[in-house]
Design a protein around this motif. Structure first.
Motif, PDB file in Angstrom:
ATOM      1  N   ARG A  59       1.185   8.185  -6.143  1.00  0.00           N
ATOM      2  CA  ARG A  59      -0.057   8.936  -6.345  1.00  0.00           C
ATOM      3  C   ARG A  59      -0.010  10.273  -5.598  1.00  0.00           C
ATOM      4  O   ARG A  59       0.668  10.397  -4.593  1.00  0.00           O
ATOM      5  CB  ARG A  59      -1.251   8.129  -5.837  1.00  0.00           C
ATOM      6  CG  ARG A  59      -1.387   6.759  -6.484  1.00  0.00           C
ATOM      7  CD  ARG A  59      -2.553   5.987  -5.895  1.00  0.00           C
ATOM      8  NE  ARG A  59      -3.796   6.710  -6.032  1.00  0.00           N
ATOM      9  CZ  ARG A  59      -4.657   6.543  -7.029  1.00  0.00           C
ATOM     10  NH1 ARG A  59      -4.397   5.681  -7.977  1.00  0.00           N
ATOM     11  NH2 ARG A  59      -5.780   7.234  -7.073  1.00  0.00           N
ATOM     12  N   MET A 101      -2.962  12.840  -0.796  1.00  0.00           N
ATOM     13  CA  MET A 101      -2.112  11.824  -0.197  1.00  0.00           C
ATOM     14  C   MET A 101      -1.222  12.490   0.841  1.00  0.00           C
ATOM     15  O   MET A 101      -0.544  13.474   0.541  1.00  0.00           O
ATOM     16  CB  MET A 101      -1.271  11.170  -1.289  1.00  0.00           C
ATOM     17  CG  MET A 101      -0.673   9.861  -0.896  1.00  0.00           C
ATOM     18  SD  MET A 101      -1.871   8.587  -0.482  1.00  0.00           S
ATOM     19  CE  MET A 101      -2.559   8.193  -2.067  1.00  0.00           C
ATOM     20  N   GLY A 145       0.809  -1.222   0.000  1.00  0.00           N
ATOM     21  CA  GLY A 145       0.000   0.000   0.000  1.00  0.00           C
ATOM     22  C   GLY A 145       0.837   1.265   0.000  1.00  0.00           C
ATOM     23  O   GLY A 145       0.560   2.206  -0.761  1.00  0.00           O
ATOM     24  N   PHE A 146       1.880   1.311   0.811  1.00  0.00           N
ATOM     25  CA  PHE A 146       2.747   2.493   0.853  1.00  0.00           C
ATOM     26  C   PHE A 146       3.506   2.660  -0.455  1.00  0.00           C
ATOM     27  O   PHE A 146       3.700   3.773  -0.933  1.00  0.00           O
ATOM     28  CB  PHE A 146       3.718   2.434   2.035  1.00  0.00           C
ATOM     29  CG  PHE A 146       3.136   2.960   3.314  1.00  0.00           C
ATOM     30  CD1 PHE A 146       2.945   4.320   3.500  1.00  0.00           C
ATOM     31  CD2 PHE A 146       2.776   2.103   4.339  1.00  0.00           C
ATOM     32  CE1 PHE A 146       2.407   4.821   4.672  1.00  0.00           C
ATOM     33  CE2 PHE A 146       2.233   2.585   5.513  1.00  0.00           C
ATOM     34  CZ  PHE A 146       2.049   3.949   5.681  1.00  0.00           C
ATOM     35  N   ALA A 168       1.073   4.098  -2.790  1.00  0.00           N
ATOM     36  CA  ALA A 168       0.717   5.457  -2.385  1.00  0.00           C
ATOM     37  C   ALA A 168       1.780   6.464  -2.802  1.00  0.00           C
ATOM     38  O   ALA A 168       1.451   7.617  -3.128  1.00  0.00           O
ATOM     39  CB  ALA A 168       0.502   5.512  -0.876  1.00  0.00           C
ATOM     40  N   ARG A 169       3.033   6.050  -2.811  1.00  0.00           N
ATOM     41  CA  ARG A 169       4.114   6.968  -3.200  1.00  0.00           C
ATOM     42  C   ARG A 169       4.022   7.410  -4.653  1.00  0.00           C
ATOM     43  O   ARG A 169       4.579   8.424  -5.025  1.00  0.00           O
ATOM     44  CB  ARG A 169       5.475   6.334  -2.951  1.00  0.00           C
ATOM     45  CG  ARG A 169       5.931   6.517  -1.533  1.00  0.00           C
ATOM     46  CD  ARG A 169       7.375   6.135  -1.379  1.00  0.00           C
ATOM     47  NE  ARG A 169       7.389   4.849  -0.683  1.00  0.00           N
ATOM     48  CZ  ARG A 169       8.252   3.882  -0.896  1.00  0.00           C
ATOM     49  NH1 ARG A 169       9.201   4.022  -1.780  1.00  0.00           N
ATOM     50  NH2 ARG A 169       8.186   2.768  -0.222  1.00  0.00           N
ATOM     51  N   SER A 223      -5.740  10.027  -3.068  1.00  0.00           N
ATOM     52  CA  SER A 223      -6.253   8.686  -2.807  1.00  0.00           C
ATOM     53  C   SER A 223      -7.281   8.297  -3.869  1.00  0.00           C
ATOM     54  O   SER A 223      -7.693   9.122  -4.686  1.00  0.00           O
ATOM     55  CB  SER A 223      -6.893   8.633  -1.418  1.00  0.00           C
ATOM     56  OG  SER A 223      -8.116   9.343  -1.428  1.00  0.00           O
ATOM     57  N   LEU A 280       1.593  11.305   3.251  1.00  0.00           N
ATOM     58  CA  LEU A 280       2.506  10.287   3.746  1.00  0.00           C
ATOM     59  C   LEU A 280       3.494  10.902   4.725  1.00  0.00           C
ATOM     60  O   LEU A 280       3.833  12.084   4.613  1.00  0.00           O
ATOM     61  CB  LEU A 280       3.268   9.655   2.574  1.00  0.00           C
ATOM     62  CG  LEU A 280       2.399   8.902   1.569  1.00  0.00           C
ATOM     63  CD1 LEU A 280       3.237   8.448   0.383  1.00  0.00           C
ATOM     64  CD2 LEU A 280       1.733   7.715   2.225  1.00  0.00           C
TER      65      LEU A 280
END
Length: 148
Positions: free
Chosen positions: A63, A72, A56-57, A60-61, A66, A74
């Protein structure tokens, strides 16, 4: 739509905690009892959780928003400092003493377990104390800066 997505994720998380046994403090304490009757089954739960979170991480990096359109956000901190270590120690001590960590405690409290309600109350009190101490430190820092 965002609220529906958040509800679905929370429901899936809670069900996962129940099915895995993480919401059962006796199972958690048996996992932490390395010198006694150790139950290693939660190690598999944690390994699976770390693997899923890692994927998931990584995704996510790549994008900026979400799937539901929220920005996003982080973590950016990379430094291991005394506050991080102290927080980890307090978290671990609470987990080892009570058999609960925040997520499973909320799931157990929702199921009506009195011990979980006590843990959640203590957790909220600790969070309020931390917030108050942070505000006090910020005020002191501002005062010392303005007097310089």
């Amino acid at each position: 739509m965002r609220n529906v997505g958040a509800f679905a994720c929370g429901l899936l998380f809670g069900l996962g905690l129940i099915v895995s046994g993480m919401a059962n403090p006796a199972k958690v304490l048996a996992f932490l009892d390395l010198a006694g009757h150790w139950d290693p089954s939660l190690a598999f739960v944690m390994a699976g959780a770390v693997a899923v979170a890692g994927i998931g991480f990584r995704l996510a990096r790549t994008r900026s928003a979400s799937i539901l359109g929220a920005p996003m956000q982080l973590p950016t901190a990379r430094r291991i400092d005394p506050r991080l270590i102290a927080g980890a120690l307090v978290f671990g001590a609470g987990w080892g003493l009570a058999g609960f960590c925040p997520g499973p405690a909320l799931v157990s409290a929702a199921s009506g377990q009195p011990r979980a309600w006590l843990f959640v109350a203590a957790m909220l009190a600790g969070m309020a104390l931390f917030a108050a101490l942070e505000r006090l430190a910020a005020v002191r820092a501002q005062r010392s800066q303005s007097s310089s």
